[in-house]
Design a protein around this motif. Structure first.
Motif, PDB file in Angstrom:
ATOM      1  N   ILE A  59       2.512  -2.058  -4.646  1.00 15.53           N
ATOM      2  CA  ILE A  59       1.917  -1.744  -3.573  1.00 15.53           C
ATOM      3  C   ILE A  59       1.928  -1.854  -2.446  1.00 15.53           C
ATOM      4  O   ILE A  59       2.573  -2.682  -2.145  1.00 15.53           O
ATOM      5  N   ALA A  61       1.514  -1.707   1.340  1.00 18.12           N
ATOM      6  CA  ALA A  61       0.466  -1.722   2.560  1.00 18.12           C
ATOM      7  C   ALA A  61       0.733  -1.105   4.186  1.00 18.12           C
ATOM      8  O   ALA A  61       1.361  -2.116   4.386  1.00 18.12           O
ATOM      9  N   GLY A  81       1.858   1.996  -5.835  1.00 19.00           N
ATOM     10  CA  GLY A  81       0.365   2.627  -4.847  1.00 19.00           C
ATOM     11  C   GLY A  81       0.403   1.752  -3.699  1.00 19.00           C
ATOM     12  O   GLY A  81       1.159   1.644  -3.003  1.00 19.00           O
ATOM     13  N   THR A  83      -1.565   1.096   0.461  1.00 21.45           N
ATOM     14  CA  THR A  83      -3.404   0.560   0.646  1.00 21.45           C
ATOM     15  C   THR A  83      -3.240   0.809   1.597  1.00 21.45           C
ATOM     16  O   THR A  83      -2.427   0.099   2.964  1.00 21.45           O
ATOM     17  N   LEU A  91     -13.698   1.143   7.036  1.00 18.33           N
ATOM     18  CA  LEU A  91     -13.918   1.083   5.124  1.00 18.33           C
ATOM     19  C   LEU A  91     -14.467   1.078   5.136  1.00 18.33           C
ATOM     20  O   LEU A  91     -15.634  -0.368   5.166  1.00 18.33           O
ATOM     21  N   THR A  95     -16.010  -5.569   2.699  1.00 15.04           N
ATOM     22  CA  THR A  95     -14.169  -5.568   2.878  1.00 15.04           C
ATOM     23  C   THR A  95     -13.779  -7.050   2.814  1.00 15.04           C
ATOM     24  O   THR A  95     -14.710  -8.157   2.516  1.00 15.04           O
ATOM     25  N   ILE A 111      -9.847  -5.663   4.747  1.00 14.71           N
ATOM     26  CA  ILE A 111      -9.378  -4.744   3.776  1.00 14.71           C
ATOM     27  C   ILE A 111      -9.715  -4.824   2.487  1.00 14.71           C
ATOM     28  O   ILE A 111     -10.304  -5.473   2.747  1.00 14.71           O
ATOM     29  N   GLN A 112      -9.860  -3.474   1.907  1.00 11.85           N
ATOM     30  CA  GLN A 112     -11.038  -3.246   0.534  1.00 11.85           C
ATOM     31  C   GLN A 112     -10.793  -4.449   0.074  1.00 11.85           C
ATOM     32  O   GLN A 112      -9.863  -4.324  -0.784  1.00 11.85           O
ATOM     33  N   ASP A 114     -11.623  -4.681  -3.229  1.00 12.86           N
ATOM     34  CA  ASP A 114     -10.763  -4.734  -4.358  1.00 12.86           C
ATOM     35  C   ASP A 114      -9.091  -3.995  -4.415  1.00 12.86           C
ATOM     36  O   ASP A 114      -9.151  -3.171  -5.333  1.00 12.86           O
ATOM     37  N   ALA A 115      -8.580  -3.954  -3.252  1.00 13.01           N
ATOM     38  CA  ALA A 115      -7.694  -2.847  -3.033  1.00 13.01           C
ATOM     39  C   ALA A 115      -6.281  -3.508  -3.981  1.00 13.01           C
ATOM     40  O   ALA A 115      -5.840  -2.815  -3.699  1.00 13.01           O
ATOM     41  N   VAL A 116      -6.512  -4.671  -4.013  1.00 12.24           N
ATOM     42  CA  VAL A 116      -5.324  -5.540  -4.865  1.00 12.24           C
ATOM     43  C   VAL A 116      -5.644  -6.160  -6.224  1.00 12.24           C
ATOM     44  O   VAL A 116      -7.172  -7.005  -6.128  1.00 12.24           O
ATOM     45  N   VAL A 122       3.398  -7.162  -2.829  1.00  9.57           N
ATOM     46  CA  VAL A 122       2.649  -6.253  -2.237  1.00  9.57           C
ATOM     47  C   VAL A 122       4.384  -6.317  -0.318  1.00  9.57           C
ATOM     48  O   VAL A 122       3.966  -7.185  -0.862  1.00  9.57           O
TER      49      VAL A 122
END
Ligand SMILES: O=P(O)(O)OC[C@H]1O[C@H](OP(=O)(O)OP(=O)(O)O)[C@H](O)[C@@H]1O
Ligand SMILES: Nc1ncnc2[nH]cnc12
Length: 179
Positions: A59, A61, A81, A83, A91, A95, A111-112, A114-116, A122
């Motif tokens: 991912i 970021a 991905g 993010t 958001l 978070t 950051i959300q 559940d983003a990672v 990352v």
């Protein structure tokens, strides 16, 4: 990742240097003049993508807002991905936040939750590394979210401010300035 670099292209000629912005004494490195030129922007994102690919990220970021500009096209090129690390209140859903000190005052990134997925590799992206406060805080935030932060990449690094000393992962930069 396949990218044929039409070297030599000096990308610095596309960065506009604006004195006394946003306040007296600051020399502002403006990437607007780079991103509006399709050939130069292709080359810049291609070179950045080559550097970032070596970290083998899952991912990317991007740090709001100019970090989105660099992270999003790279994620597409590398098949990763993407993010967003955002300023507070932007958001939806649950978070995770991280407050940090800047030269003057405090700031916060989110950051959300559940983003990672824990353990995902990352790489954090921004347009510019100055004092390093923003990048260091982003790495702390990503770790709070469970990420394995394997590197950071920026387009521009202002060497005199020594920002990379604040960052405990490998940092790559495309263009360096001494002042
Ligand atoms: O290394 P530092 O001293 O922390 O400074 C670098 C940060 O400053 C700028 O962001 P800014 O806060 O101006 O936000 P923007 O991207 O929304 O313009 C730049 O895009 C980096 O994120
Ligand atoms: N000198 C500078 N130019 C552009 N963006 C910046 N962000 C922090 N310092 C900056």
């Amino acid at each position: 990742m396949s990218f044929k670099d039409p070297a030599p292209l000096d990308l610095k000629q596309y960065i506009r240097e604006v004195p006394d912005f946003p306040k007296p004494g600051i020399l502002f490195y403006d990437i607007s003049t780079l991103i509006r030129n399709p050939e130069a922007w292709q080359v810049a994102t291609g070179r950045l993508a080559q550097a970032v690919a070596r970290f083998q990220p899952d991912i990317l970021a991007g740090i709001e807002s100019r970090g989105f500009l660099t992270a999003a096209p790279l994620a597409t090129r590398l098949g990763c991905g993407f993010t967003m690390l955002r300023k507070p209140g932007k958001l939806p859903g649950k978070t995770i936040s991280h407050k940090y000190s800047l030269e003057y005052g405090e700031d916060e990134l989110q950051i959300q939750a559940d983003a990672v997925t824990p353990g995902q590799r990352v790489v954090v992206l921004d347009d510019l590394l100055a004092t390093g406060g923003t990048l260091a805080a982003s790495i702390d935030l990503l770790r709070k979210a469970g990420a394995e932060v394997v590197g950071a990449s920026v387009m521009i690094e202002l060497l005199a401010l020594g920002g990379r000393k604040k960052v405990d992962v490998p940092v790559t930069s495309l263009l360096t300035y001494e002042d």
